[in-house]
Design a protein around this motif. Structure first.
Motif, mmCIF file in Angstrom:
data_model
loop_
_atom_site.group_PDB
_atom_site.id
_atom_site.type_symbol
_atom_site.label_atom_id
_atom_site.label_comp_id
_atom_site.label_asym_id
_atom_site.label_seq_id
_atom_site.Cartn_x
_atom_site.Cartn_y
_atom_site.Cartn_z
ATOM 1 N N UNK A 93 -71.603 -31.096 -32.253
ATOM 2 C CA UNK A 93 -72.323 -30.179 -33.072
ATOM 3 C C UNK A 93 -71.298 -29.565 -34.110
ATOM 4 N N UNK A 94 -69.940 -29.140 -33.435
ATOM 5 C CA UNK A 94 -69.272 -28.548 -34.374
ATOM 6 C C UNK A 94 -68.717 -29.323 -35.649
ATOM 7 N N UNK A 95 -68.493 -30.567 -35.084
ATOM 8 C CA UNK A 95 -67.971 -31.498 -36.230
ATOM 9 C C UNK A 95 -68.942 -31.728 -37.359
ATOM 10 N N UNK A 96 -70.400 -31.881 -36.815
ATOM 11 C CA UNK A 96 -71.431 -31.856 -37.840
ATOM 12 C C UNK A 96 -71.707 -30.563 -38.690
ATOM 13 N N UNK A 97 -71.550 -29.399 -38.035
ATOM 14 C CA UNK A 97 -71.645 -28.180 -38.797
ATOM 15 C C UNK A 97 -70.373 -27.746 -39.633
ATOM 16 N N UNK A 98 -69.156 -28.195 -39.198
ATOM 17 C CA UNK A 98 -68.176 -27.963 -40.017
ATOM 18 C C UNK A 98 -67.889 -29.023 -41.202
ATOM 19 N N UNK A 99 -67.803 -30.241 -41.005
ATOM 20 C CA UNK A 99 -67.982 -31.390 -41.990
ATOM 21 C C UNK A 99 -68.857 -31.502 -42.774
ATOM 22 N N UNK A 100 -70.250 -31.094 -42.570
ATOM 23 C CA UNK A 100 -71.339 -31.206 -43.255
ATOM 24 C C UNK A 100 -71.599 -32.727 -43.978
ATOM 25 N N UNK A 101 -72.097 -32.744 -44.918
ATOM 26 C CA UNK A 101 -72.425 -33.828 -45.820
ATOM 27 C C UNK A 101 -72.891 -35.047 -44.983
ATOM 28 N N UNK A 102 -72.550 -36.314 -45.440
ATOM 29 C CA UNK A 102 -73.153 -37.524 -44.693
ATOM 30 C C UNK A 102 -72.925 -37.771 -43.064
ATOM 31 N N UNK A 103 -71.810 -37.054 -42.590
ATOM 32 C CA UNK A 103 -71.092 -37.162 -41.423
ATOM 33 C C UNK A 103 -72.161 -36.303 -40.395
ATOM 34 N N UNK A 104 -72.555 -35.051 -41.139
ATOM 35 C CA UNK A 104 -73.265 -34.121 -40.328
ATOM 36 C C UNK A 104 -74.683 -34.603 -40.297
ATOM 37 N N UNK A 105 -75.027 -35.294 -41.409
ATOM 38 C CA UNK A 105 -76.529 -35.680 -41.290
ATOM 39 C C UNK A 105 -76.691 -36.998 -40.479
ATOM 40 N N UNK A 106 -75.725 -37.898 -40.180
ATOM 41 C CA UNK A 106 -75.733 -38.899 -39.431
ATOM 42 C C UNK A 106 -75.696 -38.272 -37.925
ATOM 43 N N UNK A 107 -74.946 -37.447 -37.486
ATOM 44 C CA UNK A 107 -74.932 -36.915 -36.197
ATOM 45 C C UNK A 107 -76.219 -36.196 -35.835
ATOM 46 N N UNK A 108 -76.865 -35.480 -36.638
ATOM 47 C CA UNK A 108 -78.147 -34.740 -36.534
ATOM 48 C C UNK A 108 -79.232 -35.548 -36.360
ATOM 49 N N UNK A 109 -79.095 -36.602 -37.226
ATOM 50 C CA UNK A 109 -80.247 -37.644 -37.085
ATOM 51 C C UNK A 109 -80.070 -38.606 -35.743
ATOM 52 N N UNK A 110 -78.904 -38.833 -35.285
ATOM 53 C CA UNK A 110 -78.720 -39.153 -33.968
ATOM 54 C C UNK A 110 -79.129 -38.298 -32.782
ATOM 55 N N UNK A 111 -79.026 -37.007 -33.185
ATOM 56 C CA UNK A 111 -79.685 -36.042 -32.196
ATOM 57 C C UNK A 111 -81.126 -36.052 -32.013
ATOM 58 N N UNK A 112 -81.857 -36.241 -33.508
ATOM 59 C CA UNK A 112 -83.329 -36.325 -33.367
ATOM 60 C C UNK A 112 -83.660 -37.706 -32.583
ATOM 61 N N UNK A 113 -82.947 -38.725 -32.886
ATOM 62 C CA UNK A 113 -83.375 -40.082 -32.178
ATOM 63 C C UNK A 113 -83.445 -39.729 -30.677
ATOM 64 N N UNK A 114 -82.286 -39.348 -30.148
ATOM 65 C CA UNK A 114 -82.084 -39.027 -28.708
ATOM 66 C C UNK A 114 -83.223 -38.243 -28.096
ATOM 67 N N UNK A 115 -83.524 -37.082 -28.717
ATOM 68 C CA UNK A 115 -84.627 -36.235 -28.447
ATOM 69 C C UNK A 115 -86.156 -36.962 -28.340
ATOM 70 N N UNK A 116 -85.908 -37.745 -29.197
ATOM 71 C CA UNK A 116 -87.437 -38.430 -29.144
ATOM 72 C C UNK A 116 -87.839 -39.420 -28.128
#
Length: 288
Positions: A93-116
């Protein structure tokens, strides 16, 4: 007087209960009156008495001893799973929030996949691939619950990134890792601790559910879920088999949830702000 009673009920009493459970888990061999795996068929399905305070099960094993040893398993799995999922989720979460961009988007989409993915479906998948065991239960719980920490760490990092002291540190040329450790993590950790406290009780329930279904800790290791599973077929004739382990599970989860609520009131920045505002309004109302 009422405030003292609320303080006792909200913090001290559940904390004392949790400490008691921890002591039982650590010193189960000293407290347990019998070996939890010793079978005595001549004493099978005995109701609670002076010799066996919680009765015996279908194999003549002491229910009190098995419940005490089950406390060790449940707390061990819950604590390790909370630590593993918390560390992994906060880091992503910290990496996604700090770096943002495509890396943050990939991490947060992975979060959505696991939660689903439903919890028990993922649990069955992990157990089918790795096999049921204590380590695999911890791995399964950590894989399921880390997205909650990642989401909170992500949002908190985004908020902290735009604050003045972080911008000042960036302008001075401080390295990113130092800014994250020095300024971002202190803002993320209080909220993470609140979530971890609430997650502890949920992990206990999840572990008991997996063991109840035969996907968790395997016999002869004592677990609250496996004890409840063994006792479900004797509910009409041997009520004590499921009642006492169920009460132990209920009291532990209730105490942990009360501590989680107390930690949220003390550490959550939003709630602390609301409390301060309410106090200010009360003072102004009293002056008026």
């Amino acid at each position: 007087m009422m405030k003292r009673l609320r303080a006792v009920a909200g913090v001290r009493l559940p904390l004392a209960i949790l400490v008691l459970y921890v002591l039982v888990a650590l010193f189960a061999p000293l407290f347990a009156p019998y070996d939890p795996d010793t079978t005595t068929l001549a004493q099978r399905l005995m109701s609670p008495n002076a010799q066996h305070l919680m009765g015996t099960d279908a194999l003549g094993r002491d229910v009190l001893s098995r419940t005490m040893y089950g406390t060790r398993v449940s707390l061990l799995v819950a604590v390790v799973a909370v630590l593993a999922s918390g560390i992994f989720g906060v880091a992503l979460g910290v990496i996604a929030g700090w770096r943002r961009g495509w890396l943050g988007a990939v991490i947060m989409r992975l979060v959505d996949v696991v939660l689903s993915v439903p919890f028990f479906l993922l649990a069955i998948l992990v157990v089918a691939v790795l096999g049921p065991s204590l380590v695999n239960v911890v791995l399964c719980l950590a894989l399921v619950r880390w997205p909650r920490y990642a989401r909170i760490a992500y949002s908190t990092t985004l908020q902290t990134r735009d604050r003045g002291f972080v911008r000042a540190a960036t302008a001075t040329g401080a390295p990113a890792w130092w800014i994250v450790l020095r300024h971002v993590l202190p803002e993320v950790l209080p909220v993470t601790i609140v979530v971890a406290t609430l997650e502890l009780g949920l992990m206990v329930v999840y572990e008991a559910s997996l063991s109840f279904l035969g996907l968790g800790v395997q016999p002869p290791t004592s677990s609250w879920g496996s004890i409840l599973s063994d006792g479900q077929q004797y509910l009409g004739s041997a009520w004590w088999l499921a009642t006492f382990p169920g009460l132990a599970l209920f009291v532990l989860v209730l105490a942990v949830n009360l501590l989680g609520d107390a930690a949220r009131d003390r550490l959550d920045p939003a709630r602390r702000t609301d409390v301060r505002r309410s106090r200010i309004f009360k003072k102004e109302g009293a002056r008026a």
